[in-house]
Scaffold this active site. Structure first.
Site, PDB file in Angstrom:
ATOM      1  N   CYS A  35       0.827  -1.216   0.000  1.00 45.07           N
ATOM      2  CA  CYS A  35       0.000   0.000   0.000  1.00 45.07           C
ATOM      3  C   CYS A  35       0.857   1.261   0.000  1.00 45.07           C
ATOM      4  O   CYS A  35       1.551   1.552   0.987  1.00 45.07           O
ATOM      5  CB  CYS A  35      -0.932  -0.041   1.216  1.00 45.07           C
ATOM      6  SG  CYS A  35      -1.778   1.499   1.553  1.00 45.07           S
ATOM      7  N   CYS A  38       0.023   3.831   2.713  1.00 45.82           N
ATOM      8  CA  CYS A  38       0.467   3.307   4.015  1.00 45.82           C
ATOM      9  C   CYS A  38       1.931   3.654   4.251  1.00 45.82           C
ATOM     10  O   CYS A  38       2.321   4.074   5.344  1.00 45.82           O
ATOM     11  CB  CYS A  38       0.289   1.800   4.078  1.00 45.82           C
ATOM     12  SG  CYS A  38      -1.414   1.217   3.923  1.00 45.82           S
TER      13      CYS A  38
END
Length: 287
Positions: A35, A38
């Site tokens: 991600c 993230c």
């Protein structure tokens, strides 16, 4: 004080998150290695954990490895963030966020910062003339929370106001950019600038004597603006700089204009109408 950053699994979730949240707020970060947002957010959260060390826990859950937890909390998109307080979810955020959003969400649940109370006591002591007591309290505040740069800015200001200019300058130089770019830091940097201006021209008596002889003395006008700023007369300082601009706008490589802009930035937050008025006056003179 060390930041509290932990990796959470199915086995330790109850202890690390639920039980710990009875004492401190726990910010749970549901993330995955693939991600992008993230990866962007993680360093920001870790820095926040350092800045607020001892006041909240950052708990990281890798949803690729902890699929049961991700399913149990119905995590449909990542990153997802949940704040636990007293065993309950009290806030949920989704997607990449600014650091200020996390801080604002945590604020109602944060353990009080002991350094802030000591700061207030130190400032009260300084106002009452208890200089040694004030510096001692700030020393205690720095130990209580080494990451609270406001403590060091307070000490810099006390050094400055008590005439210990070299100590103040040295301490300010050592502070991180975050501290220097804060409103308090910018104010202190400006004070040093105006102190330098005055020191290069002379005492207020000398400045006044020069202006009595020649009211268009550029160096004396510039020195007067510094003196007025140091003595909390910003509007008179701006008036003086406007006059200098009219006498010789190129003096000292446009010092009048540059200094006015610095004062505008310094006053913008607390005195927006005053800044707007003098910014307009400068623009009228320029064009």
């Amino acid at each position: 004080m060390q930041p509290m950053i932990i990796d959470v699994t199915q086995e330790n979730f109850e202890q690390m998150v639920l039980q710990n949240s009875m004492h401190l707020p726990v910010l749970v970060d549901f993330w995955a290695p693939w991600c992008g947002p993230c990866k962007q957010t993680m360093p920001m959260l870790e820095k926040l954990a350092h800045d607020l060390a001892g006041r909240f826990i950052l708990a990281k859950i890798n949803t690729e490895e902890e699929t049961q937890l991700a399913e149990a909390f119905q995590i449909r998109s990542i990153p997802t963030f949940k704040i636990y307080h007293q065993g309950e979810v009290v806030e949920t955020l989704q997607g990449a966020q600014a650091s200020s959003a996390f801080r604002d969400a945590l604020e109602p649940y944060l353990k009080p910062d002991p350094s802030e109370e000591l700061r207030l006591q130190a400032n009260d002591a300084f106002v009452q003339g208890q200089y040694d007591q004030a510096t001692q309290l700030l020393g205690e505040a720095a130990k209580a929370n080494p990451n609270n740069f406001r403590v060091h800015l307070d000490l810099t200001k006390m050094y400055f106001q008590s005439g210990h200019l070299e100590e103040a300058q040295n301490l300010l130089n050592k502070l991180p950019d975050e501290a220097k770019q804060s409103p308090e830091g910018k104010s202190l940097l400006a004070l040093f600038k105006f102190t330098q201006i005055v020191s290069e021209v002379g005492s207020i008596e000398e400045i006044q004597a020069r202006l009595a002889t020649d009211q268009n003395d550029c160096e004396a006008l510039y020195g007067l603006s510094g003196y007025l700023m140091l003595n909390n007369h910003p509007e008179k300082a701006m008036q003086t700089l406007l006059k200098l601009f009219m006498v010789d706008r190129s003096y000292g490589e446009n010092l009048a204009q540059k200094t006015l802009v610095e004062i505008f930035e310094l006053l913008q937050e607390d005195h927006p109408d005053l800044v707007k008025n003098y910014r307009r006056k400068l623009q009228n003179l320029m064009f």
